[in-house]
Design a protein around this motif. Structure first.
Motif, short mmCIF file in Angstrom:
data_model
loop_
_atom_site.label_atom_id
_atom_site.label_comp_id
_atom_site.label_asym_id
_atom_site.label_seq_id
_atom_site.Cartn_x
_atom_site.Cartn_y
_atom_site.Cartn_z
N PHE A 36 0.35 -1.17 -0.30
CA PHE A 36 -0.15 0.00 0.15
C PHE A 36 0.76 1.48 0.43
CE2 PHE A 36 -3.32 -3.09 1.78
CZ PHE A 36 -3.85 -3.07 0.89
N SER A 37 0.65 2.30 -1.18
CA SER A 37 1.28 3.37 -0.95
C SER A 37 0.88 4.42 -1.66
CB SER A 37 2.77 2.85 -1.77
OG SER A 37 3.53 4.49 -2.47
N PRO A 38 1.16 5.61 -1.25
CA PRO A 38 0.02 6.70 -1.28
C PRO A 38 0.67 7.26 -2.92
CG PRO A 38 2.15 7.66 -0.13
CD PRO A 38 1.88 6.22 0.26
N PHE A 39 1.64 6.18 -3.94
CA PHE A 39 2.23 6.72 -5.18
C PHE A 39 1.71 5.47 -6.15
CE2 PHE A 39 4.96 8.67 -2.82
CZ PHE A 39 4.66 10.57 -3.55
N ARG A 40 1.24 5.45 -7.45
CA ARG A 40 1.49 4.38 -8.17
C ARG A 40 2.71 4.37 -9.09
NH1 ARG A 40 -3.71 5.03 -12.27
NH2 ARG A 40 -2.72 2.84 -13.04
N SER A 41 3.35 3.31 -9.37
CA SER A 41 4.42 2.80 -9.51
C SER A 41 3.85 3.05 -10.95
CB SER A 41 6.02 2.50 -8.83
OG SER A 41 5.94 3.22 -8.03
N PHE A 42 5.10 3.23 -12.00
CA PHE A 42 5.68 2.60 -13.09
C PHE A 42 6.91 2.61 -14.15
CE2 PHE A 42 1.15 5.34 -13.00
CZ PHE A 42 0.73 5.14 -13.68
N ASN A 43 6.61 1.79 -14.87
CA ASN A 43 8.57 1.65 -14.86
C ASN A 43 8.57 1.95 -16.83
OD1 ASN A 43 7.65 0.08 -17.35
ND2 ASN A 43 7.90 -2.33 -15.83
N ARG A 44 9.69 2.38 -16.90
CA ARG A 44 10.09 2.51 -18.22
C ARG A 44 8.70 2.54 -19.38
NH1 ARG A 44 14.48 6.37 -20.43
NH2 ARG A 44 13.52 6.95 -22.40
N CYS B 245 23.26 7.09 -16.72
CA CYS B 245 23.87 7.78 -17.64
C CYS B 245 22.23 8.57 -17.94
CB CYS B 245 23.15 7.27 -19.46
SG CYS B 245 24.58 5.59 -19.62
N HIS B 246 21.82 9.20 -16.40
CA HIS B 246 20.67 9.87 -16.67
C HIS B 246 18.84 9.84 -17.26
CE1 HIS B 246 22.45 14.04 -14.89
NE2 HIS B 246 23.59 13.65 -14.81
N PHE B 247 19.24 8.37 -17.49
CA PHE B 247 17.97 8.32 -18.21
C PHE B 247 16.51 7.82 -16.96
CE2 PHE B 247 20.65 7.86 -21.56
CZ PHE B 247 20.48 8.66 -23.29
N VAL B 248 15.60 8.36 -17.11
CA VAL B 248 14.54 7.53 -17.14
C VAL B 248 14.06 6.61 -17.03
CG1 VAL B 248 12.18 8.30 -15.90
CG2 VAL B 248 13.61 10.06 -16.65
N ARG B 249 14.00 5.87 -15.75
CA ARG B 249 14.17 3.90 -14.98
C ARG B 249 12.71 4.11 -14.97
NH1 ARG B 249 18.43 2.02 -10.76
NH2 ARG B 249 16.81 2.70 -9.12
N SER B 250 11.98 4.86 -13.70
CA SER B 250 10.43 4.80 -13.69
C SER B 250 10.00 5.92 -13.19
CB SER B 250 10.52 3.58 -12.72
OG SER B 250 11.34 4.13 -11.27
N ILE B 251 8.69 6.23 -12.63
CA ILE B 251 8.10 7.07 -12.42
C ILE B 251 7.32 7.07 -11.56
CG2 ILE B 251 6.64 8.83 -13.24
CD1 ILE B 251 8.43 7.09 -15.80
N ARG B 252 7.19 7.49 -10.72
CA ARG B 252 6.00 7.09 -9.49
C ARG B 252 5.02 8.63 -9.76
NH1 ARG B 252 8.78 4.51 -4.13
NH2 ARG B 252 10.03 4.32 -4.98
N ILE B 253 3.31 8.44 -9.21
CA ILE B 253 2.46 9.37 -8.94
C ILE B 253 2.06 9.40 -7.99
CG2 ILE B 253 0.66 10.61 -10.78
CD1 ILE B 253 3.20 10.76 -12.06
N ARG B 254 1.95 9.90 -7.46
CA ARG B 254 0.59 10.92 -6.25
C ARG B 254 -0.82 10.09 -6.44
NH1 ARG B 254 1.85 11.95 -0.98
NH2 ARG B 254 3.43 13.04 -1.62
N LYS B 255 -1.57 9.59 -5.89
CA LYS B 255 -2.96 9.03 -5.89
C LYS B 255 -3.48 10.24 -5.65
CE LYS B 255 -1.41 4.12 -5.66
NZ LYS B 255 -2.08 3.21 -4.14
N ILE B 256 -4.72 9.78 -6.32
CA ILE B 256 -5.46 11.41 -6.02
C ILE B 256 -7.08 10.47 -5.83
CG2 ILE B 256 -4.63 12.97 -6.89
CD1 ILE B 256 -6.53 13.26 -9.46
N PHE C 298 9.51 12.43 -1.27
CA PHE C 298 7.66 12.35 -0.63
C PHE C 298 7.32 12.90 -0.96
CE2 PHE C 298 10.00 7.72 -0.26
CZ PHE C 298 10.05 6.88 -1.43
N ARG C 299 6.76 14.00 -0.60
CA ARG C 299 6.70 15.48 -0.18
C ARG C 299 6.06 16.11 -2.40
NH1 ARG C 299 6.94 20.02 1.34
NH2 ARG C 299 5.07 20.06 2.59
N ALA C 300 6.59 15.27 -3.16
CA ALA C 300 6.40 15.47 -4.37
C ALA C 300 4.99 14.80 -5.12
CB ALA C 300 7.42 14.84 -5.39
N ASP C 301 4.40 15.21 -6.14
CA ASP C 301 3.54 13.84 -6.38
C ASP C 301 3.89 13.43 -7.14
OD1 ASP C 301 0.78 16.52 -5.82
OD2 ASP C 301 2.27 17.66 -6.70
N LEU C 302 5.15 13.80 -8.40
CA LEU C 302 5.62 12.97 -9.01
C LEU C 302 7.09 12.70 -9.22
CD1 LEU C 302 4.77 13.02 -13.08
CD2 LEU C 302 7.10 12.88 -12.37
#
Length: 317
Positions: free
Chosen positions: A10-18, A306-317, A295-299
């Motif tokens: 259970f988390s306040p975020f939804r997680s996505f891989n690239r 190499c600076h490439f994004v591997r995953s993203i977390r989005i705060r649930k609403i 974890f105060r961020a919305d995203l």
């Protein structure tokens, strides 16, 4: 109490891989070919069409949803109060460590948001302009804590953001020079009622910039959406050291550079100096002040090597 109450799934975020993230929004008509990548990327940070398409285009689509609802809410409130008022700027905050790539993220978002069909006016500021001048830092015995919360003129930064959210037509902020490593005297950046304002800085998600326990208003209180650019401490340190080496071969050669004295250093001496700065200033600031705000961020953009994004977390609403 049932053990499942504490289930870590259970988390306040939804997680996505690239791979999951890039499939969220197909945007083939977005004019990627019109973008000047060279003008957006920072030193030592790659920026590819793949990164734009896979990471930033879905992010822009998400932000467009938020921005559109923000405008609709304004119109509905005007109808409720039976008056017509100026719409206030939508503020996006971007936080993260030194050398993690906040500036590139901020510039890319500024460019892409300004290319939306509505053609919003998008302004970008960095909180570097609200650092105390070097002379004031020396007076306060804070020069070796530059970038820590107490090194910023929090009162001035909060007054600026309050002015933005109060509908002021024009505001001015100080300008910081990375060349001279100081505030430029008598030079200002003018902000004239943008549709979207991006505020980028390492400390923008902290609940206090000056450690005063009585302070009631914080920088993040003015944000409508916030982003944290994240990476492992190991990678950030490597990026910082690599950038330092590249700066020695470029900016440090300028006689006006604050770091010009280091242009002639051997690589070993240069790396010893850079590691010292990291261990005495940047690492403690990251651990004590910046990372705890993640974890105060919305995203949250989570970068790999190499600076490439591997995953993203989005705060649930």
């Amino acid at each position: 109490m049932n053990k499942s109450t504490y289930d870590v799934t259970f988390s306040p975020f939804r997680s996505f891989n690239r791979e999951e993230w890039k499939k969220l929004e197909e945007h083939p008509k977005f004019p990627i070919s019109d973008i000047d990548f060279q003008g957006l990327r920072s030193l030592n940070e790659p920026l590819t069409i793949g990164e734009i398409n896979d990471i930033y285009i879905p992010m822009i689509s998400l932000l467009q949803i938020h921005f559109t609802h923000y405008r609709q809410l304004h119109n509905e409130r005007d109808q409720f109060f039976k008056n017509s008022s100026h719409r206030l700027p939508y503020i996006i905050g971007i936080a993260g460590s030194v050398a993690v790539g906040k500036s590139t993220t901020a510039r890319v978002l500024q460019k892409l948001l300004s290319m939306l069909p509505e053609k919003p006016k998008v302004e970008l500021i960095t909180t570097d302009g609200f650092l105390y001048p070097n002379a004031e830092l020396e007076r306060r015995n804070l020069f070796n804590k530059k970038g820590f919360p107490e090194s910023y003129d929090a009162k001035r930064l909060l007054a600026f953001l309050a002015g933005v959210k109060s509908g002021r037509e024009e505001l001015e902020i100080p300008v910081y020079s990375h060349l001279s490593y100081d505030i430029i005297p008598n030079e200002v950046q003018r902000i004239e009622r943008p549709d979207i304002l991006i505020v980028e800085g390492i400390n923008v998600l902290q609940v206090s910039l000056d450690k005063k326990p009585k302070r009631k208003v914080f920088v993040s209180d003015f944000f409508d959406f916030s982003i944290y650019v994240d990476a492992s401490e190991k990678n950030i340190r490597e990026w910082y050291l690599e950038r330092f080496k590249k700066l020695q071969k470029t900016a440090f050669f300028n006689p006006d550079s604050y770091f010009h004295r280091y242009a002639s250093y051997s690589e070993n001496d240069l790396m010893a100096f850079a590691n010292q700065i990291w261990e005495e200033i940047n690492e403690p600031n990251l651990i004590q002040n910046i990372l705890p705000t993640r974890f105060r961020a919305d995203l949250i953009l989570e970068k790999g090597e190499c600076h490439f994004v591997r995953s993203i977390r989005i705060r649930k609403i």
